[in-house]
Write an enzyme that holds these catalytic residues in place. Sequence first.
Site, mmCIF file in Angstrom:
data_model
loop_
_atom_site.group_PDB
_atom_site.id
_atom_site.type_symbol
_atom_site.label_atom_id
_atom_site.label_comp_id
_atom_site.label_asym_id
_atom_site.label_seq_id
_atom_site.Cartn_x
_atom_site.Cartn_y
_atom_site.Cartn_z
ATOM 1 N N ASP A 199 14.873 2.284 5.430
ATOM 2 C CA ASP A 199 13.950 1.653 4.480
ATOM 3 C C ASP A 199 14.708 1.038 3.303
ATOM 4 O O ASP A 199 14.437 -0.105 2.896
ATOM 5 C CB ASP A 199 12.951 2.683 3.928
ATOM 6 N N PRO A 257 0.835 -1.200 0.000
ATOM 7 C CA PRO A 257 0.000 0.000 0.000
ATOM 8 C C PRO A 257 0.877 1.260 0.000
ATOM 9 O O PRO A 257 1.828 1.335 0.778
ATOM 10 C CB PRO A 257 -0.794 -0.101 1.311
ATOM 11 N N ALA A 313 10.850 3.066 -0.987
ATOM 12 C CA ALA A 313 12.159 2.411 -0.964
ATOM 13 C C ALA A 313 12.139 1.176 -1.857
ATOM 14 O O ALA A 313 13.082 0.923 -2.615
ATOM 15 C CB ALA A 313 12.532 2.028 0.469
ATOM 16 N N SER A 339 6.984 1.581 0.543
ATOM 17 C CA SER A 339 6.732 1.390 -0.894
ATOM 18 C C SER A 339 7.711 2.208 -1.737
ATOM 19 O O SER A 339 8.156 1.740 -2.786
ATOM 20 C CB SER A 339 5.286 1.751 -1.244
HETATM 21 C C1 MEV Z 1 10.213 6.115 7.510
HETATM 22 O O1 MEV Z 1 9.879 4.793 7.129
HETATM 23 C C2 MEV Z 1 11.059 6.127 8.738
HETATM 24 C C3 MEV Z 1 11.492 7.512 9.255
HETATM 25 O O2 MEV Z 1 12.344 7.256 10.370
HETATM 26 C C4 MEV Z 1 12.237 8.302 8.212
HETATM 27 C C5 MEV Z 1 13.602 7.723 7.868
HETATM 28 O O3 MEV Z 1 14.120 6.894 8.591
HETATM 29 O O4 MEV Z 1 14.146 8.191 6.848
HETATM 30 C C6 MEV Z 1 10.310 8.313 9.729
#
Ligand code: MEV
Length: 318
Positions: A151, A100, A109, A107
Amino acid sequence: MVICSAPGKVILFGEHAVVYGMPALAAAIEKRTYVTVQANISDKIKINSADSSGMVSIPIENLGAPSKDTYRYVKRAVYLTFQHQGKRTGLDIEIESRIPPASGLGSSAAVTVAAILAVSVALGNPLDKKTISSLAHRVEIDVQGAASPTDTSTSTFGGIQFIEPGKIVTYLDSPLNLVVGYSGMKRSTKVLVENVRKIKEKYPPIMDPIIQAIGKITEEGKMKIIENDLGAIGELMNLNQGLLDSLGVSNRILWNLVYSARDAGAFGAKLTGAGGGGCMIALVNDDPEKVIAAIEKEGCKAFYAPISKEGVKIEGDK
Ligand code: MEV
């Protein structure tokens, strides 16, 4: 023609704090994005998607220009891969994502990582995972302004990873049973990361210790995962959720889902990813159905999320 796929991810501990140098623990999940790439003899990159995003066609020389459309990650991924390889060609790119979008499940990444591998194969020089991971991290920084490697590294290598920015990633092998609940609210990681930065800059003596406490929870979480102490992992997830709320990234729907999952017997539950909507995760025993039903009772979607040991891979090449 080459088809590559890469998994989405959940963050078990440490989102947002990882942007400020704290560690994070993330796991790749069995939901993947597929990117098909075919070289063509034109001077254009054509990108299409199985969802309703539509087709775009960009002259290769315009690829480096900043972009705000849905394909901005893919365009940047193609651009940086061309630069890295010192080669370029017209391409037809087709995307099919089973993750999603804009929901905290990685998604962006996954499409970036799969695109980098597929483009490098189409250019005749498949990149290794270390290079893919580092190029994909660069894509996220360029597109979002700020991003940790969490990610992109998780999607590239798969499994459960303990990520300390700037250090070597550690892999953990654990059979964690996770349920993902999807609030249905799309949100922007870029905006949420920016909001955390603002509140952090406004109240440094209050926010800095909170960020550090999240880092400590993540370190403790790593130990408890190694010991397979599910009760303690759940407790730490609950603590992490409280601190994420104090960073301003939880909301009413996420809390409802978190409480429903806990009431239904989950060891622990928290939002996952940037928050502000998107998804939450619950750590469950061998029978996830009760927790899934409790989340669905709140009017939201939920699914069992087995951990994917496989990261990015070539699905087919002909
Ligand atoms: C995003 O999936 C995770 C965050 O920590 C941003 C990041 O790590 O770049 C919010």
